[in-house]
Design a protein around this motif. Structure first.
Motif, PDB file in Angstrom:
ATOM      1  N   ASN A  91       0.896  -1.003   0.098  1.00  0.00           N
ATOM      2  CA  ASN A  91      -0.021   0.109  -0.030  1.00  0.00           C
ATOM      3  C   ASN A  91       0.640   1.337   0.140  1.00  0.00           C
ATOM      4  O   ASN A  91       0.527   2.256   0.571  1.00  0.00           O
ATOM      5  CB  ASN A  91      -1.034   0.001   1.200  1.00  0.00           C
ATOM      6  CG  ASN A  91      -0.123  -0.086   2.528  1.00  0.00           C
ATOM      7  OD1 ASN A  91       1.104  -0.208   2.667  1.00  0.00           O
ATOM      8  ND2 ASN A  91      -0.881   0.125   3.827  1.00  0.00           N
ATOM      9  N   PHE A  92       2.145   1.078  -0.487  1.00  0.00           N
ATOM     10  CA  PHE A  92       2.970   2.203  -0.721  1.00  0.00           C
ATOM     11  C   PHE A  92       2.268   3.437  -1.280  1.00  0.00           C
ATOM     12  O   PHE A  92       2.545   4.739  -0.658  1.00  0.00           O
ATOM     13  CB  PHE A  92       3.950   1.812  -1.842  1.00  0.00           C
ATOM     14  CG  PHE A  92       5.187   3.031  -1.847  1.00  0.00           C
ATOM     15  CD1 PHE A  92       6.286   3.396  -0.690  1.00  0.00           C
ATOM     16  CD2 PHE A  92       5.153   3.625  -2.957  1.00  0.00           C
ATOM     17  CE1 PHE A  92       6.951   4.447  -1.170  1.00  0.00           C
ATOM     18  CE2 PHE A  92       6.112   4.833  -3.379  1.00  0.00           C
ATOM     19  CZ  PHE A  92       6.884   5.076  -2.260  1.00  0.00           C
TER      20      PHE A  92
ATOM     21  N   ASN B 114       4.912  15.530   1.341  1.00  0.00           N
ATOM     22  CA  ASN B 114       4.618  14.491   2.468  1.00  0.00           C
ATOM     23  C   ASN B 114       4.461  12.982   1.688  1.00  0.00           C
ATOM     24  O   ASN B 114       3.871  12.072   2.545  1.00  0.00           O
ATOM     25  CB  ASN B 114       3.435  15.137   3.237  1.00  0.00           C
ATOM     26  CG  ASN B 114       3.770  16.370   3.841  1.00  0.00           C
ATOM     27  OD1 ASN B 114       4.714  16.349   4.237  1.00  0.00           O
ATOM     28  ND2 ASN B 114       2.709  17.196   3.968  1.00  0.00           N
ATOM     29  N   PHE B 115       4.456  12.827   0.756  1.00  0.00           N
ATOM     30  CA  PHE B 115       4.220  11.335   0.159  1.00  0.00           C
ATOM     31  C   PHE B 115       5.200  10.509   0.709  1.00  0.00           C
ATOM     32  O   PHE B 115       6.446  10.949   0.855  1.00  0.00           O
ATOM     33  CB  PHE B 115       4.351  11.217  -1.392  1.00  0.00           C
ATOM     34  CG  PHE B 115       3.169  12.123  -1.979  1.00  0.00           C
ATOM     35  CD1 PHE B 115       2.195  12.765  -1.408  1.00  0.00           C
ATOM     36  CD2 PHE B 115       3.034  12.160  -3.389  1.00  0.00           C
ATOM     37  CE1 PHE B 115       1.093  13.344  -2.098  1.00  0.00           C
ATOM     38  CE2 PHE B 115       2.017  12.717  -4.090  1.00  0.00           C
ATOM     39  CZ  PHE B 115       1.027  13.456  -3.450  1.00  0.00           C
ATOM     40  N   ALA B 116       4.838   9.168   0.934  1.00  0.00           N
ATOM     41  CA  ALA B 116       5.919   8.128   1.069  1.00  0.00           C
ATOM     42  C   ALA B 116       7.043   8.095   0.125  1.00  0.00           C
ATOM     43  O   ALA B 116       6.738   8.206  -1.149  1.00  0.00           O
ATOM     44  CB  ALA B 116       5.121   6.665   1.268  1.00  0.00           C
ATOM     45  N   GLY B 117       8.092   8.193   0.459  1.00  0.00           N
ATOM     46  CA  GLY B 117       9.386   7.923  -0.341  1.00  0.00           C
ATOM     47  C   GLY B 117       9.913   9.178  -0.992  1.00  0.00           C
ATOM     48  O   GLY B 117      10.880   9.421  -1.802  1.00  0.00           O
TER      49      GLY B 117
ATOM     50  N   GLY C 229       8.643   2.449  -3.438  1.00  0.00           N
ATOM     51  CA  GLY C 229       8.261   1.273  -2.696  1.00  0.00           C
ATOM     52  C   GLY C 229       8.538   1.146  -1.300  1.00  0.00           C
ATOM     53  O   GLY C 229       9.523   2.046  -0.649  1.00  0.00           O
ATOM     54  N   ASP C 230       8.031   0.151  -0.656  1.00  0.00           N
ATOM     55  CA  ASP C 230       8.129   0.060   0.766  1.00  0.00           C
ATOM     56  C   ASP C 230       9.426  -0.642   1.060  1.00  0.00           C
ATOM     57  O   ASP C 230       9.715  -1.691   0.761  1.00  0.00           O
ATOM     58  CB  ASP C 230       6.781  -0.937   1.309  1.00  0.00           C
ATOM     59  CG  ASP C 230       6.840  -1.092   2.902  1.00  0.00           C
ATOM     60  OD1 ASP C 230       7.993  -0.669   3.320  1.00  0.00           O
ATOM     61  OD2 ASP C 230       5.841  -1.417   3.493  1.00  0.00           O
ATOM     62  N   PRO C 231      10.331  -0.043   1.881  1.00  0.00           N
ATOM     63  CA  PRO C 231      11.689  -0.839   1.945  1.00  0.00           C
ATOM     64  C   PRO C 231      11.781  -1.793   2.806  1.00  0.00           C
ATOM     65  O   PRO C 231      12.813  -2.563   3.184  1.00  0.00           O
ATOM     66  CB  PRO C 231      12.556   0.588   2.491  1.00  0.00           C
ATOM     67  CG  PRO C 231      11.475   1.391   3.132  1.00  0.00           C
ATOM     68  CD  PRO C 231      10.210   1.387   2.493  1.00  0.00           C
ATOM     69  N   ARG C 232      10.786  -2.052   3.705  1.00  0.00           N
ATOM     70  CA  ARG C 232      10.685  -3.200   4.655  1.00  0.00           C
ATOM     71  C   ARG C 232      11.019  -4.506   4.110  1.00  0.00           C
ATOM     72  O   ARG C 232      10.405  -4.834   2.800  1.00  0.00           O
ATOM     73  CB  ARG C 232       9.266  -3.211   5.524  1.00  0.00           C
ATOM     74  CG  ARG C 232       9.329  -1.794   6.378  1.00  0.00           C
ATOM     75  CD  ARG C 232       8.141  -1.871   7.166  1.00  0.00           C
ATOM     76  NE  ARG C 232       6.914  -1.558   6.421  1.00  0.00           N
ATOM     77  CZ  ARG C 232       5.516  -1.542   6.648  1.00  0.00           C
ATOM     78  NH1 ARG C 232       5.463  -1.511   8.079  1.00  0.00           N
ATOM     79  NH2 ARG C 232       4.510  -1.680   5.915  1.00  0.00           N
ATOM     80  N   ALA C 233      11.508  -5.334   4.748  1.00  0.00           N
ATOM     81  CA  ALA C 233      12.051  -6.659   4.223  1.00  0.00           C
ATOM     82  C   ALA C 233      10.649  -7.309   3.957  1.00  0.00           C
ATOM     83  O   ALA C 233       9.737  -7.433   4.794  1.00  0.00           O
ATOM     84  CB  ALA C 233      12.768  -7.397   5.153  1.00  0.00           C
ATOM     85  N   GLY C 234      10.475  -8.222   2.621  1.00  0.00           N
ATOM     86  CA  GLY C 234       9.399  -8.779   2.382  1.00  0.00           C
ATOM     87  C   GLY C 234       8.080  -8.136   1.750  1.00  0.00           C
ATOM     88  O   GLY C 234       7.225  -8.461   1.525  1.00  0.00           O
TER      89      GLY C 234
ATOM     90  N   THR D 137      16.022   5.321  -5.995  1.00  0.00           N
ATOM     91  CA  THR D 137      15.850   4.019  -5.700  1.00  0.00           C
ATOM     92  C   THR D 137      14.474   3.463  -5.946  1.00  0.00           C
ATOM     93  O   THR D 137      13.607   4.097  -5.748  1.00  0.00           O
ATOM     94  CB  THR D 137      16.347   3.477  -4.310  1.00  0.00           C
ATOM     95  OG1 THR D 137      15.180   4.292  -3.382  1.00  0.00           O
ATOM     96  CG2 THR D 137      17.819   4.001  -4.022  1.00  0.00           C
ATOM     97  N   VAL D 138      14.376   2.030  -6.396  1.00  0.00           N
ATOM     98  CA  VAL D 138      13.319   1.350  -6.674  1.00  0.00           C
ATOM     99  C   VAL D 138      13.399  -0.004  -5.562  1.00  0.00           C
ATOM    100  O   VAL D 138      14.474  -0.659  -5.968  1.00  0.00           O
ATOM    101  CB  VAL D 138      12.907   0.998  -7.829  1.00  0.00           C
ATOM    102  CG1 VAL D 138      11.564   0.267  -7.936  1.00  0.00           C
ATOM    103  CG2 VAL D 138      12.655   2.285  -8.663  1.00  0.00           C
ATOM    104  N   VAL D 139      12.428  -0.361  -4.640  1.00  0.00           N
ATOM    105  CA  VAL D 139      12.594  -1.495  -4.224  1.00  0.00           C
ATOM    106  C   VAL D 139      12.313  -2.932  -4.913  1.00  0.00           C
ATOM    107  O   VAL D 139      11.796  -2.663  -5.972  1.00  0.00           O
ATOM    108  CB  VAL D 139      11.527  -1.361  -2.720  1.00  0.00           C
ATOM    109  CG1 VAL D 139      11.857  -0.287  -1.822  1.00  0.00           C
ATOM    110  CG2 VAL D 139      10.203  -1.762  -3.163  1.00  0.00           C
ATOM    111  N   PRO D 140      12.711  -3.968  -4.651  1.00  0.00           N
ATOM    112  CA  PRO D 140      12.419  -5.313  -5.306  1.00  0.00           C
ATOM    113  C   PRO D 140      11.150  -5.407  -5.661  1.00  0.00           C
ATOM    114  O   PRO D 140      10.264  -5.100  -4.888  1.00  0.00           O
ATOM    115  CB  PRO D 140      12.893  -6.235  -4.345  1.00  0.00           C
ATOM    116  CG  PRO D 140      13.916  -5.730  -3.488  1.00  0.00           C
ATOM    117  CD  PRO D 140      13.676  -4.204  -3.152  1.00  0.00           C
ATOM    118  N   GLY D 141      10.746  -5.655  -6.697  1.00  0.00           N
ATOM    119  CA  GLY D 141       9.418  -5.759  -7.283  1.00  0.00           C
ATOM    120  C   GLY D 141       9.186  -6.579  -8.664  1.00  0.00           C
ATOM    121  O   GLY D 141      10.113  -7.258  -9.095  1.00  0.00           O
TER     122      GLY D 141
END
Length: 406
Positions: free
Chosen positions: A58-59, A71-74, A88-93, A115-119
């Motif tokens: 729900n990034f 104020n947006f995430a990221g 993307g949400d940087p948290r593992a998983g 940066t872009v998290v794994p996806g």
């Protein structure tokens, strides 16, 4: 009762006050949306349209363009400028994002980090990224980016970290990447890159990770800077000698050249590197191996080469030693036996060589915590040993041992 004239004046004043308050409210609302400069605002909208949250992510839930994008995430701003974007949400998983990278990324001129998290991002790497002259960190790993690495990335003269690992990139590593003057980290592993490794000029380069590609050719002695501390080139088709190259890299604390076609000798000073794991296995290194001093590297793997001569007793201080599948001959040094039976050597693999003797009592017992294999040599192991499944559980044919016995 008040005169009608006074009532009319009061009504006009109330209306004027309401209009003023309304204008102030609208102005403040406009400022909340327009705090980011219009170019960055529109570019961010286009990027968002090309991307989606994968199921479970729900990034983008905070990305409401009627509010302040800073104020947006990221999203990170400096005044009205967007300076960092971490998608993307940087948290593992975290499931990550899907979609593609829109070329509008190149309009975020003040960006220093992207940066872009794994996806599951697909498509190619937009060439417009090369317009981001202030970019210092570019990390888009563990996605499904395909196509080639744009040679125009060589225009990013302030870039320090380039991480495009674990994608599906093809083609060559552009030579322009090697000319970037302040590079610290280049991580392009686990792609499908081909061609040669370009020279890297940056005297600030500390990490070069190109493993699991299809790179070929040789490395010139001056192709890598002496500042390197981490070098991984495994699982490629690189060849040629590396003795002169490694002689210039005296700051290495990690070295993996395994699974290639490197030739020539292994320089003695390599065994003095301050590293925990030396991986040179499955190449075509040849000749004798003679360290200058007792080897303190905990794990040394130089198996599956064409190394020859006697085994140096200076290797007896290694905890896990893989010398199997070479052409070593002569006696196994007594120091190895002493350390093996006392459990100070955890792994000693000597199988598939031409060794002719070992001084070990038949009643000797090797601790269960240690592994020792001597199969397929020119000597019968004095005690039963637990060898890997692929090791031949027999002695080398006598006809192959005549010249090694002298």
């Amino acid at each position: 009762m008040m005169p009608k004239l006074v009532l009319r004046k009061r009504k006009k004043m109330l209306v004027s006050l309401c209009v003023v308050h309304l204008l102030c409210f609208l102005h403040s609302s406009f400022l909340a949306v327009a705090i980011l400069n219009p170019v960055d605002f529109l570019a961010l909208q286009l990027l968002r349209k090309a991307l989606d949250d994968m199921p479970g992510s729900n990034f983008f839930s905070s990305w409401d363009f009627t509010s302040d994008p800073c104020n947006f995430a990221g999203v990170y701003c400096d005044g009205n400028k967007l300076i960092a974007l971490n998608l993307g949400d940087p948290r593992a998983g975290s499931p990550g994002l899907s979609g593609r990278l829109d070329p509008s990324i190149g309009k975020l001129f003040h960006l220093t980090e992207f940066t872009v998290v794994p996806g599951r991002l697909t498509g190619t790497l937009p060439e417009s990224i090369s317009r981001l002259q202030n970019l210092r960190f570019l990390g888009i790993s563990r996605n499904f980016i395909s196509g080639t690495i744009p040679s125009t990335l060589g225009r990013l003269r302030r870039l320090k970290t380039l991480d495009l690992s674990y994608n599906q990139l093809t083609g060559i590593i552009p030579s322009s990447i090697g000319t970037l003057p302040v590079l610290s980290n280049v991580i392009l592993c686990h792609n499908r890159l081909s061609g040669s490794v370009p020279p890297f000029a940056a005297q600030t380069l500390t990490r070069l990770d190109l493993k699991h590609n299809d790179l070929s050719g040789s490395l010139s002695p001056s192709s890598l800077p002496p500042s390197l501390q981490y070098l991984s080139l495994s699982w490629n088709r690189l060849g040629g000698p590396v003795d002169r190259l490694l002689s210039n890299l005296n700051r290495l604390n990690y070295l993996d050249l395994s699974m290639n076609r490197f030739t020539g000798s292994i320089p003695s000073h390599v065994f003095s590197f301050p590293i925990t794991n030396l991986q040179l296995q499955r190449n075509s290194f040849s000749g004798p191996v003679q360290p200058d001093n007792p080897v303190t590297i905990p794990t040394v793997d130089i198996s599956h080469n064409f190394l020859s001569g006697q085994i140096s007793p200076l290797f007896s201080t290694v905890q896990s030693l893989y010398l199997n599948s070479n052409r070593f001959s002569g006696q196994v040094p007594a120091k190895f036996v002493d350390r093996l039976v006392t459990g100070r050597i955890r792994t000693l693999y000597l199988q598939h060589n031409y060794l002719t003797g070992i001084e070990m009592n038949r009643t000797a017992k090797i601790p269960l915590s240690s592994s020792f294999c001597l199969q397929y040599n020119c000597v019968v192991p004095p005690i039963p040993t637990a060898c890997p499944l692929k090791a031949r559980n027999k002695r080398r044919p006598s006809a192959q041992c005549i010249k090694w016995r002298g």
